[in-house]
Enzyme design. Structure first.
Site: not given
Ligand code: FE2
Length: 291
Positions: A128, A133, A174, A193
């Site tokens: 993730h 990111h 996010e 993700s």
């Molecule tokens: Fe995150």
């Protein structure tokens, strides 16, 4: 963000909560889990994700098999935008998180989900944090936005407004979508993700998709236990950065104090509704919830 972190700094972590990644300790099975996740998501995301994302994967050599070594990754990221990736043992306190971002350090969990739980995560893992990111941190505009967010975090903390600011992170970093001509593309790390949410956020008729508005987003609740019921759509990274840098957050926080929160599925008269969701998926999940 959004969940209560442990109060005490874990043994072995530095003052800023970082730890040595100790890359050599990852097992062949853990590297293989990364490879499977990487392969599945990078194929799924083709044509669905904002172009800065695959550009970042390439610039940072993230397609190289195995869990990335943060030293090598940071070297490339540093050349691109001056950011680094540092390992932490788990969730960190807000002020530590903000300070890292303000200084262009992205904190990453240092474990990978088990091969048996490819789609289940209690805490952010390396997949993730790094796959989700880090590619966008190679984009200069997004990189500046993340730093600006970290700097804003310190101010929000001193004013007791972290809860509101965290919603900005949630609904952009996010779970954000971005407009691309007539189409929408993914960019939020929580979406890209996640195999299921990469499909759901873009294609499913269930969730609302609403044009981004800073004040509106900072009033809106979110859910951490399932797919989002509302996604916000930014016009571009440039616009997101500009709005963040040009907004005087002091008066904004004052206004927010006087306004009620909005529920997850509320629609306001001022909303630029791109898609009014049926919420059919959320209703199904409610029926399945234990009494
Ligand atoms: Fe995150």
């Amino acid at each position: 963000m959004g969940r209560a972190p442990p109060l005490a700094r874990p043994e072995g972590a530095a003052q800023d909560w970082t730890i040595d990644q100790d890359w050599g300790r990852f097992t062949a099975e853990e590297h293989a889990t990364w490879d499977r996740l990487y392969d599945r998501q990078s194929r799924l995301l083709r044509g669905r994700v904002t172009p800065e994302f695959p550009n970042g994967l390439e610039a940072l050599h993230l397609s190289k098999p195995g869990i990335p070594n943060f030293e090598q990754l940071s070297e490339r990221l540093m050349k691109a935008t001056g950011w680094r990736v540092v390992a932490v043992p788990g969730l960190v306190p807000d002020e530590i998180f903000f300070d890292h971002l303000a200084n262009r350090r992205f904190v990453s969990g240092n474990f990978i989900r088990s091969a048996a739980d490819m789609d289940y995560l209690e805490e952010p893992d390396i997949f993730h944090d790094v796959f989700g990111h880090v590619p966008l941190l190679a984009d200069p505009v997004f990189a500046d936005y993340m730093q600006a967010y970290g700097e804003g975090g310190g101010r929000a903390a001193s004013l007791g407004m972290i809860r509101n600011l965290a919603r900005l992170y949630w609904y952009t970093v996010e779970f954000g979508l971005v407009r691309s001509g007539d189409a929408l593309k993914l960019f939020g790390a929580g979406i890209v993700s996640s195999h299921g949410e990469s499909l759901f956020a873009l294609d499913d008729p269930s969730p609302n998709r609403i044009g981004f508005d800073l004040e509106r987003v900072m009033r809106t609740d979110y859910r951490i236990d399932d797919y989002q019921q509302t996604y916000f759509v930014i016009d571009s990274f440039d616009d997101l950065l500009e709005q963040t840098l040009n907004t005087d957050f002091g008066p904004l926080y004052e206004r927010l104090r006087g306004l009620p929160d909005l529920a997850i599925t509320d629609i306001t008269p001022a909303d630029r509704v791109i898609h009014l969701g049926s919420q059919a998926y959320a209703r199904t999940r409610m029926r399945q919830a234990p009494a």
